[in-house]
Design an enzyme around this catalytic site. Sequence first.
Site, PDB file in Angstrom:
ATOM      1  N   PHE A 149       0.814  -1.224   0.000  1.00 27.44           N
ATOM      2  CA  PHE A 149       0.000   0.000   0.000  1.00 27.44           C
ATOM      3  C   PHE A 149       0.839   1.262   0.000  1.00 27.44           C
ATOM      4  O   PHE A 149       0.375   2.313  -0.438  1.00 27.44           O
ATOM      5  CB  PHE A 149      -0.926   0.024   1.232  1.00 27.44           C
ATOM      6  CG  PHE A 149      -0.203   0.293   2.527  1.00 27.44           C
ATOM      7  CD1 PHE A 149       0.058   1.592   2.957  1.00 27.44           C
ATOM      8  CD2 PHE A 149       0.238  -0.751   3.333  1.00 27.44           C
ATOM      9  CE1 PHE A 149       0.741   1.845   4.137  1.00 27.44           C
ATOM     10  CE2 PHE A 149       0.914  -0.503   4.517  1.00 27.44           C
ATOM     11  CZ  PHE A 149       1.165   0.796   4.922  1.00 27.44           C
ATOM     12  N   LYS A 173      -1.098  -7.703  -8.651  1.00 25.54           N
ATOM     13  CA  LYS A 173      -2.018  -7.799  -7.534  1.00 25.54           C
ATOM     14  C   LYS A 173      -1.624  -6.711  -6.539  1.00 25.54           C
ATOM     15  O   LYS A 173      -0.770  -6.889  -5.692  1.00 25.54           O
ATOM     16  CB  LYS A 173      -1.945  -9.187  -6.872  1.00 25.54           C
ATOM     17  CG  LYS A 173      -3.207  -9.627  -6.122  1.00 25.54           C
ATOM     18  CD  LYS A 173      -3.599  -8.750  -4.946  1.00 25.54           C
ATOM     19  CE  LYS A 173      -2.661  -8.882  -3.772  1.00 25.54           C
ATOM     20  NZ  LYS A 173      -3.116  -8.000  -2.621  1.00 25.54           N
ATOM     21  N   CYS A 281       9.812   1.566   3.700  1.00 32.69           N
ATOM     22  CA  CYS A 281      10.781   0.528   4.068  1.00 32.69           C
ATOM     23  C   CYS A 281      12.193   1.098   4.141  1.00 32.69           C
ATOM     24  O   CYS A 281      13.097   0.456   4.671  1.00 32.69           O
ATOM     25  CB  CYS A 281      10.727  -0.634   3.085  1.00 32.69           C
ATOM     26  SG  CYS A 281      11.306  -0.229   1.427  1.00 32.69           S
TER      27      CYS A 281
END
Length: 499
Positions: A149, A173, A281
């Site tokens: 996300f 996906k 991240c």
Amino acid sequence: MQNLTHYIGGAHAEGRSGRYADVFNPATGEVQSRAPLASREEIDLAVETAQKAQPGWAATNPQRRARVMMEFVRLLNRDMDKLAEALSREHGKTIPDAKGDVQRGLEVVEFCIGAPHLLKGEYTDGAGPGIDMYSMRQPLGVSAGITPFNFPAMIPMWMFAPAIACGNAFILKPSERAPSVPMMLAELMEEAGLPKGILQVVNGDKDAVDAILEHEGIASVGFVGSTPIAEYIYGKGCAHGKRVQCFGGAKNHMIIMPDADMEKAADALVGAGYGAAGERCMAISVAVPVGDETADRLIAALKPRIESLKVGPYTSGDDVDFGPVITAAAKENILKLVQSGVDAGAELVVDGRDFGLQGYENGFFVGAHLFDRVTPDMEIYSKEIFGPVLSTVRAGSYEEALKLAMDHEMGNGTAIFTRDGDAARDFANRVNVGMVGINVPIPVPLAYHSFGGWKKSAFGDLNQHGTDSFKFYTKTKTVTARWPSGIKDGGEFNFKPMD
């Protein structure tokens, strides 16, 4: 309330499973749309459609494929504002940050325009008597990507752009929390000239992920997300014979040496620690000042900067520093970890637990937090918080600071701030972390280098973007050829030695 769709065969496809995931506006806490969660039958349809389209695309010469990427870059620039607004509405990040999300993906697409050169093989003339040898890179077939996300534009482009430039079809996906921008990217790719069926977008949850991992028609899978899920996808994907690359969590340390420019170091830490509400991240979540005097100066410089950060919805203007986190559950987890730090004895220098925003009481906003005197045994040090929380761990020496970064199980990114070239060089050479910054707080490589961590931050042999991506999305075939010439004496039953 809007029901979103999948994108299969160049058209929007209504969900068939009857299952949906709520897509929130993180600033208000309201459900703004619903994303369909794909069944295995819908994954099968996407794969079947991709398999039919892929051979024709693979037969298209690399230069023509590159021209599609070139036009896609133009369309991304044309629609930058529209993409950024849609991204901010679902994710919550500020408009400048959303544009950066799109831009860093766009740069990888620019790199992929070089596909004709990057796909060239090797040739050896006269490898043996009348023998020539050559290698060529060929596409895998159908590839898939499972994306998070926090970068709804960048990471999908990091995956599908090189995969498609190599001649593959691609099934994306995306995260069901921020699904709209990936759909917009697929539409733009087809507007740029991509044949229908080459890029499919299928929304879904674990059922869709497992269907992708188990499907015999999918040759490779890429993933970015948390480490536990990365381990699961890597293990299951490999067990089903796929080529897999997975990128997991992070706990990025920034070492501040006594000779560092403290004002620049503090500015860097605030941007790297609190930008995008810490949902990166590559965010710096651990500051490691060397020596108590350095630590005291750092805390003194950080405290007023952090206390003055402006938190709000993206609609409040470009001077907002960061917005809400993605869900109520994410907010609850962050505050729970903050409390664990307080309970463990860390000093909470800036306390954002009571942060509230008038008119947005139901939004998922979390105030900025700064901890000092954190120790490695604390949960706030060991776990990835993924929120606007910076922990300070005081080190007595450079070696102790280096050991902290090296001993942590995560190895995504790290940085050192110093004026000492010897220390910087030693740090870069010795630290067991995949991406290193020297006076650069978020050392994300540019598109023509590769992105990837070490240790439990990455699983697989090849990194994202750069030349590694073209290796990941192709397989090498080597041909040994000999054409008869002259008078033949008959069959030969052994290898002829070279003269």
